[in-house]
Design a protein around this motif. Structure first.
Motif, PDB file in Angstrom:
ATOM      1  N   MET A   1       0.828  -1.204   0.000  1.00  0.00           N
ATOM      2  CA  MET A   1       0.000   0.000   0.000  1.00  0.00           C
ATOM      3  C   MET A   1       0.870   1.265   0.000  1.00  0.00           C
ATOM      4  SD  MET A   1      -3.089  -1.013  -0.238  1.00  0.00           S
ATOM      5  CE  MET A   1      -2.469  -2.421  -1.162  1.00  0.00           C
ATOM      6  N   ALA A   2       1.950   1.227   0.780  1.00  0.00           N
ATOM      7  CA  ALA A   2       2.845   2.392   0.834  1.00  0.00           C
ATOM      8  C   ALA A   2       3.507   2.638  -0.512  1.00  0.00           C
ATOM      9  CB  ALA A   2       3.909   2.179   1.915  1.00  0.00           C
ATOM     10  N   SER A   3       3.911   1.562  -1.190  1.00  0.00           N
ATOM     11  CA  SER A   3       4.567   1.736  -2.486  1.00  0.00           C
ATOM     12  C   SER A   3       3.596   2.250  -3.538  1.00  0.00           C
ATOM     13  CB  SER A   3       5.191   0.413  -2.939  1.00  0.00           C
ATOM     14  OG  SER A   3       4.212  -0.598  -3.089  1.00  0.00           O
ATOM     15  N   ILE A   4       2.349   1.812  -3.496  1.00  0.00           N
ATOM     16  CA  ILE A   4       1.358   2.283  -4.473  1.00  0.00           C
ATOM     17  C   ILE A   4       1.073   3.767  -4.280  1.00  0.00           C
ATOM     18  CG2 ILE A   4      -1.093   2.138  -5.115  1.00  0.00           C
ATOM     19  CD1 ILE A   4      -0.901  -0.882  -4.705  1.00  0.00           C
ATOM     20  N   ILE A   5       0.850   4.184  -3.040  1.00  0.00           N
ATOM     21  CA  ILE A   5       0.483   5.593  -2.820  1.00  0.00           C
ATOM     22  C   ILE A   5       1.664   6.519  -3.058  1.00  0.00           C
ATOM     23  CG2 ILE A   5       0.972   5.687  -0.333  1.00  0.00           C
ATOM     24  CD1 ILE A   5      -2.042   7.247  -2.199  1.00  0.00           C
ATOM     25  N   LEU A   6       2.872   6.076  -2.785  1.00  0.00           N
ATOM     26  CA  LEU A   6       4.039   6.930  -3.003  1.00  0.00           C
ATOM     27  C   LEU A   6       4.374   7.077  -4.487  1.00  0.00           C
ATOM     28  CD1 LEU A   6       6.436   5.971  -0.059  1.00  0.00           C
ATOM     29  CD2 LEU A   6       5.147   8.079  -0.372  1.00  0.00           C
ATOM     30  N   HIS A   7       4.010   6.099  -5.296  1.00  0.00           N
ATOM     31  CA  HIS A   7       4.188   6.258  -6.745  1.00  0.00           C
ATOM     32  C   HIS A   7       3.114   7.173  -7.336  1.00  0.00           C
ATOM     33  CE1 HIS A   7       7.518   3.705  -8.133  1.00  0.00           C
ATOM     34  NE2 HIS A   7       7.285   2.991  -7.052  1.00  0.00           N
ATOM     35  N   TRP A   8       1.976   7.239  -6.667  1.00  0.00           N
ATOM     36  CA  TRP A   8       0.920   8.208  -6.970  1.00  0.00           C
ATOM     37  C   TRP A   8       0.165   7.907  -8.261  1.00  0.00           C
ATOM     38  CZ3 TRP A   8      -1.707  10.833  -3.807  1.00  0.00           C
ATOM     39  CH2 TRP A   8      -2.452  11.961  -4.170  1.00  0.00           C
ATOM     40  N   ARG A   9       0.827   7.339  -9.234  1.00  0.00           N
ATOM     41  CA  ARG A   9       0.172   6.958 -10.490  1.00  0.00           C
ATOM     42  C   ARG A   9       0.467   5.480 -10.755  1.00  0.00           C
ATOM     43  NH1 ARG A   9       2.811   8.910 -14.615  1.00  0.00           N
ATOM     44  NH2 ARG A   9       4.644   9.445 -13.381  1.00  0.00           N
ATOM     45  N   MET A  10      -0.538   4.740 -11.206  1.00  0.00           N
ATOM     46  CA  MET A  10      -0.335   3.319 -11.450  1.00  0.00           C
ATOM     47  C   MET A  10       0.655   3.092 -12.590  1.00  0.00           C
ATOM     48  SD  MET A  10      -1.853   1.766  -9.106  1.00  0.00           S
ATOM     49  CE  MET A  10      -1.483   0.122  -9.703  1.00  0.00           C
ATOM     50  N   SER A  11       0.751   4.026 -13.512  1.00  0.00           N
ATOM     51  CA  SER A  11       1.735   3.871 -14.587  1.00  0.00           C
ATOM     52  C   SER A  11       3.143   3.815 -14.016  1.00  0.00           C
ATOM     53  CB  SER A  11       1.607   5.013 -15.595  1.00  0.00           C
ATOM     54  OG  SER A  11       1.796   6.273 -14.967  1.00  0.00           O
ATOM     55  N   SER A  12       3.439   4.688 -13.055  1.00  0.00           N
ATOM     56  CA  SER A  12       4.751   4.690 -12.419  1.00  0.00           C
ATOM     57  C   SER A  12       4.970   3.402 -11.623  1.00  0.00           C
ATOM     58  CB  SER A  12       4.883   5.907 -11.501  1.00  0.00           C
ATOM     59  OG  SER A  12       6.078   5.856 -10.755  1.00  0.00           O
ATOM     60  N   TYR A  13       3.933   2.986 -10.920  1.00  0.00           N
ATOM     61  CA  TYR A  13       4.025   1.779 -10.099  1.00  0.00           C
ATOM     62  C   TYR A  13       4.304   0.550 -10.963  1.00  0.00           C
ATOM     63  CZ  TYR A  13       2.614  -1.908  -6.840  1.00  0.00           C
ATOM     64  OH  TYR A  13       2.587  -3.033  -6.051  1.00  0.00           O
ATOM     65  N   ILE A  14       3.577   0.419 -12.075  1.00  0.00           N
ATOM     66  CA  ILE A  14       3.720  -0.763 -12.924  1.00  0.00           C
ATOM     67  C   ILE A  14       5.083  -0.786 -13.603  1.00  0.00           C
ATOM     68  CG2 ILE A  14       2.799  -1.930 -14.964  1.00  0.00           C
ATOM     69  CD1 ILE A  14       0.035  -0.857 -14.126  1.00  0.00           C
TER      70      ILE A  14
END
Length: 453
Positions: free
Chosen positions: A289-302
């Motif tokens: 959850m922390a990594s998803i919210i800190l990337h802020w955009r799913m494109s960055s996360y993926i």
């Protein structure tokens, strides 16, 4: 004294560079050692041992997935823009070689104590950033020692909040619950004794790495290709055409916010409504959850997730081979032979130290805190109860043994070495020096520091 420490580092490095194979080869060699031990010590036939290996190979899948998810979560969190920005700011602090080595070591300790998944990955990022910024400033570095300093924090990871055995016995319905009940982390991770050992390691380890700095004529500078920019894979991700629903969903913070709210709600109910324990599963949820919210955009996360999976694959594959080793050790009774040997020569005073050494030996064959606890936990607990040693002290002894020999077990160096572009034999000699001196600190703490019970 510095000359002695420096000489030890140089000598150990020279020896290990000649004898240490690749990490994967090391794993396969341990498989053969375990097979031979089962046959000659416990009297099992070759076919029986092979069956044990096969059963164990798949028997560790659950923990393998837990560990892989934790590593992936640590990788993605470490590469989140806010996290990387902070790491970059920290990496720019050193003005001398010595400051760079000490900083890398302190960061390693802090990150491993925070979480082994973050420590295994973020240390590689900050190590490279320190080396890049040092090169820009014209600071000469002994690169293998810098990388070694970025790894040696593993010696303290089980003293931190992601200690696997401590989290497992704090988990409801764990496999030893009928014998010892639920033991909260306030009695293990946050006990006075464990904190004293952790503080001693945090003080000692940077001093040792600093004292191992060789003379400038012996520096080994990083190659240009070893300092390449950290890639998040942005060029390989199709975020969709602007103005489309796909583009909006890929780049809007709405999806990360909503899924993080789901995770936070679950954690709230888990801790406050259902009285759930802080265990390895909840830690994975927090990391993701922390990594998803800190990337802020799913494109960055993926984008980062793709690279995280690539980093995790060698460890995932090796986990299965270590699962095979685990199957041999358990089914043949070899691990009981090792553990009972140390128990047989123990007294209430020496048991924590001998349990620590025994756990360190078994860690070579099962480099997984949780997996190893499943193997040795019942033996450690029963022996501690017979000798009148408190369970928190015994568990801490086991945990420190598991972390201690990580300094020579190449398994958890894989992510860092992938970043640094070095081989395990380039850094292991320096880690061996930390192994020698940390033994003294940990052994004294296990015998004389206060623990509950």
């Amino acid at each position: 004294m510095q000359a002695i420490i420096r000489g030890m580092g140089n000598t150990f490095t020279s020896i290990i560079q000649r004898v240490m194979p690749d990490a994967y080869i090391f794993c396969l060699l341990l498989t053969f050692v375990a097979m031979l031990g089962a046959m000659f010590i416990t009297g099992k036939s070759l076919f029986e041992v092979v069956d044990m290996w096969g059963n164990g190979f798949w028997g560790i899948l659950v923990f393998s997935m837990q560990s892989s998810l934790a590593l992936v979560g640590g990788y993605v969190l470490s590469s989140a823009p806010p996290f990387k920005k902070v790491l970059g700011m920290i990496a720019g602090l050193p003005r001398t070689h010595g400051q760079a080595i000490v900083l890398a070591t302190l960061c390693s300790l802090g990150l491993w104590i925070f979480h082994w998944g973050v420590g295994a990955v973020a240390t590689g990022i900050i190590c490279l950033e320190i080396a890049r910024q040092a090169a820009k400033k014209g600071i000469k570095l002994h690169y293998p020692l810098l990388v070694a300093g970025s790894y040696v924090g593993t010696v303290a990871w089980h003293n931190g909040i992601s200690g696997a055995s401590q989290l497992l016995i704090a988990t409801e319905n764990h496999f030893l619950a009928e014998k010892i009940g639920i033991i909260p982390i306030s009695q293990t991770i946050f006990s006075s004794g464990n904190l004293m050992i952790a503080i001693a390691l945090i003080i000692l380890t940077p001093i040792l790495t600093y004292m191992m700095i060789p003379e400038e004529k012996d520096y080994v500078s990083p190659a240009t290709d070893q300092l390449g920019e950290f890639s998040t894979g942005e060029e390989n991700f199709d975020a969709g055409q602007k103005g489309t629903l796909a583009y909006f969903l890929n780049n809007s913070p709405l999806v990360p916010i909503l899924i993080t709210l789901v995770g936070v709600t679950f954690l709230y109910h888990w801790f406050y409504k259902w009285n759930g324990a802080f265990d390895i599963n909840t830690f994975i949820v927090i990391m993701l959850m922390a990594s998803i919210i800190l990337h802020w955009r799913m494109s960055s996360y993926i984008k980062c997730l793709k690279h995280a999976v690539k980093t995790a694959i060698p460890i995932m594959l090796q986990f299965q081979f270590y699962g095979g080793i685990l199957g041999i050790l358990v089914a043949s009774g070899l691990v009981a032979v090792i553990a009972n040997f140390f128990v047989a020569i123990s007294t209430p005073l020496t048991f924590p130290v001998l349990a620590f050494i025994g756990a360190g030996i078994v860690n070579f064959f099962v480099p997984s805190g949780g997996g190893q606890w499943i193997v040795q936990g019942s033996i450690i607990v029963e022996s501690a109860q017979q000798l009148g040693v408190s369970i928190p002290r015994a568990v801490t002894a086991f945990a420190n043994g598991d972390a201690w020999t990580n300094l020579l077990q190449p398994f958890w160096t894989l992510p860092l070495l992938a970043f640094a572009g070095l081989k395990i034999r380039d850094i292991m000699g320096y880690c061996a020096v930390i192994l020698v001196f940390s033994f003294i600190v940990i052994a004294l703490g296990l015998m004389f520091a206060p623990f509950p019970g």
